[in-house]
Structure formats: C-alpha cells, structure tokens
Design an enzyme around this catalytic site. Sequence first.
Site, PDB file in Angstrom:
ATOM      1  N   CYS A  34       0.801  -1.227   0.000  1.00 40.73           N
ATOM      2  CA  CYS A  34       0.000   0.000   0.000  1.00 40.73           C
ATOM      3  C   CYS A  34       0.832   1.275   0.000  1.00 40.73           C
ATOM      4  CB  CYS A  34      -0.934   0.019   1.205  1.00 40.73           C
ATOM      5  SG  CYS A  34      -1.944  -1.456   1.354  1.00 40.73           S
ATOM      6  N   TYR A  43     -16.844   9.621   4.921  1.00 38.94           N
ATOM      7  CA  TYR A  43     -17.793   9.777   3.812  1.00 38.94           C
ATOM      8  C   TYR A  43     -18.356  11.196   3.766  1.00 38.94           C
ATOM      9  CZ  TYR A  43     -18.224   4.906   2.227  1.00 38.94           C
ATOM     10  OH  TYR A  43     -17.999   3.676   1.668  1.00 38.94           O
ATOM     11  N   VAL A  53     -11.533   5.020   3.100  1.00 37.25           N
ATOM     12  CA  VAL A  53     -12.826   4.412   3.424  1.00 37.25           C
ATOM     13  C   VAL A  53     -13.899   4.937   2.482  1.00 37.25           C
ATOM     14  CG1 VAL A  53     -14.680   4.390   5.154  1.00 37.25           C
ATOM     15  CG2 VAL A  53     -12.325   3.870   5.833  1.00 37.25           C
ATOM     16  N   HIS A  82      -9.265   2.573  -2.298  1.00 38.61           N
ATOM     17  CA  HIS A  82      -7.868   2.233  -2.024  1.00 38.61           C
ATOM     18  C   HIS A  82      -7.296   1.330  -3.123  1.00 38.61           C
ATOM     19  CE1 HIS A  82      -4.231   1.141  -0.134  1.00 38.61           C
ATOM     20  NE2 HIS A  82      -4.666   0.357   0.830  1.00 38.61           N
ATOM     21  N   CYS A  99       0.482   2.877   5.907  1.00 41.39           N
ATOM     22  CA  CYS A  99       0.996   1.585   6.351  1.00 41.39           C
ATOM     23  C   CYS A  99       1.051   0.634   5.165  1.00 41.39           C
ATOM     24  CB  CYS A  99       0.114   1.003   7.454  1.00 41.39           C
ATOM     25  SG  CYS A  99      -1.625   0.793   7.016  1.00 41.39           S
TER      26      CYS A  99
END
Length: 402
Positions: free
Chosen positions: A90, A185, A348, A352, A382
């Site tokens: 990531c 969101y 979120v 991603h 991370c």
Amino acid sequence: MVPPVYIVSTARTPIGSFQGTLSSLTYSDLGAHAVKAALNKVPQIKPEDVDEIVFGGVLQANVGQAPARQVALKAGLTDKIVASTVNKVCASGLKAIIIGAQNIICGTSDIVVVGGAESMTNTPYYLPTARNGARFGDSTLIDGIQKDGLLDVYEQKLMGVAAEKCAADHGFTREQQDEFAIKSYQKAGNALKQGKFNQEIAPVTIKGVRGKPDVVVEKDEEIEKFNEAKLKSARAVFQKENGTVTGPNASKINDGAAALILVSEAKLKELGLKPLAKINGWGEAARNPIDFTIAPALAVPKAVKHAGLTLDQVDFFELNEAFSVVGLANAEICQIPLEKLNAYGGAVALGHPLGCSGARIVVTLLSVLIQEGGKIGCAGVCNGGGGASSIVIEKVDSDFKL
C-alpha cells in the site's frame, strides 16, 4: 544542506469501484492517463526533458513486463526514459515519490515522474497446479488480489484480522470505527460538492461499445454509495464474535492512478517553472507484520523530525484509511487532532487502489494545503509486511521567487 526537490504538478484519475466504471482500463492505461494529465499542466516540460519514472504497482500478475515502463511510453515519454516499478504494497506510490526525490538530491536526475496505479478489477486468479500438471483430483484457483495484496504471508491472515487486533489492542469499539467511517464519507461528500477535488482529478473518457455513447468519469465512484443506515447495520467480516471491522468501515477494492512531477531547483530555474510544494523530509519504519496497522505511528514522527519540525507544526495530515481503526489508532498514538486529519475524507470513502494510494494521499494533501490555508502537510501510509512510509511537504506561496 540537502538540495531542495519541488513538486510542480499533480494529477490523478477518479477512483473507480471494483468492477466499476474504470474496469475496462489496465494498470498502464490508468497510470498513463494520470501522467499525461500531470505533464499537460506544465507545458514547459517536454517529453524528452523527463529523466526517469518511478511508479508504484502491487498486483503485477498479467500486467506485462516493466509496468512503469509501459506507463511511461503510453504517456508519450521517450524510449530513453529510465523506468522503475515499486512494490511496497500500500505504500508503493509514496515510496516512489521518496525514491524520485532521493535521485534528484543525488544528482542523477533533474525531472522525475512519480506515482502509482492499480487495476484491482483486472487482477487474475492463479492456478498453481497448471505449471507441472494437475495429476489427480481438484485444482484450486488462488485469488490474486487476496494472495498478493490483502494476505499477511507470515500468519496467512487477511489484513482485516490485523485490523481487528489493532482495535482490540487499542480499545476502539465498532461504534467508534463506524463514526470515523461516517465522517470520512461526509468529508469526502462535502469536498465533492464544493469542487475541492477538481484541481487534482483528470476526468477519464470510457469509449462506448456496441453503439453506446462515450462515458466521462469525473468523480470518485465510491463516495455517492454512502448509506449510513447500512453502514451501521453491516456485519463484521473478519471476526465472528465481537467483531468490529466491516466492509463499510474499511477501505474498498478499487481502480485508479495518481502522478506527480518532481524537479530539481536547477531545472526549476532553467524552465521557469512555478512550484506547488517542496519536499521537506520523509521517514520509514517497520514493526511486527501483524501490527502493520500502527507502523505509521513510527514513520510519521521520523518524517517530521527529518523535516526539522515537530508534529504540532504540521497543519494537515493524510493517513491512508486502510481501515477506520488505522486512522483512529495512529492519530491517538501520535496525538494528531482529528480535525487536522484527512480533511477531504480518506480511503474508506474514496477507495484504495493499492499501488496508487500512497501517491494519491500526497496529491490530495497538496489540494488541502492549497485550498484550506495550510503550509505544512504530512502524509503516511501503512503497508502489509509491517511497514510504513511518510513524507512531509511544504506548500510554496504564490509570490515564491528563487
């Protein structure tokens, strides 16, 4: 004194949902689109001026040889360009930025295209027994997304299991994670409505098939799928009893790309370029693989220290929201006020795409600094395997002169 490295342009694609609007585009299609868009903003830079491309990509099976090289040539750069593909899960896109900056500082390059991409939709299934021949019985297909992107190789546990461990270790409830996700969101939705993403998103035209008209994709696909009631009622995915991590309060599976153009001070002067930001420092760290979720809490302070700053001098932070608990835990450990964190929402709500996200958060961080009156920004992400990467950037004022 370390020579300065400047960001002179950024761009990204909208982020597409899994098997969504961008599913017909490959890794190199997405990456090339972001690179072209970033280069188009700085016409002073010609294709032959670019020395190097460093591009993140995680799910490389069936993508073809040298993915970053494919992106470069598809974007119209010359065949003399040096190309390197980075896989730090990531953190790949952010690691690409760090490598590009280091190469400029070392004097081996003056103009470097950096970023990352991922087409998670087009990741294949694997059939390991096919190589030597399945002699008898059933053969099992292996999901490439899970195997190479979402599975801890040491404990053979999904990333979400690590998120559950993080929540238990740090005492975060399901309700706290849901509330964090709802705010992500809401922030992303408000940013979309107010046009905050306009300067970073380069719309993508999807060719129509069988007589259908072309479709222009110009906004992140996930944001408008938000349903608060469904989010709060969703079942825990990774732990049956007392589970806290759900699909809605975690990041999604996505497609997308982001790119930045880095230049040396000498090339900035020579071409008369207007910088957007300066890279002030970076830091990386690692810990027990199953605790990758809180590795940014080690990397972020290192980056801030490398930049000669303290955490309270940072105006805005971007921490990749692999899971809501990642944002909550790292903010708590580093004592980052939540009002400074992910001002336009995070993974979120936005999505991603693995190899893209490390670069995407830096692109969005710069948008936040420019539009919200900040000066210093820090991004951290991370990565599976126990690591994290972080970078500190400083917005350059409009009256900047060398």
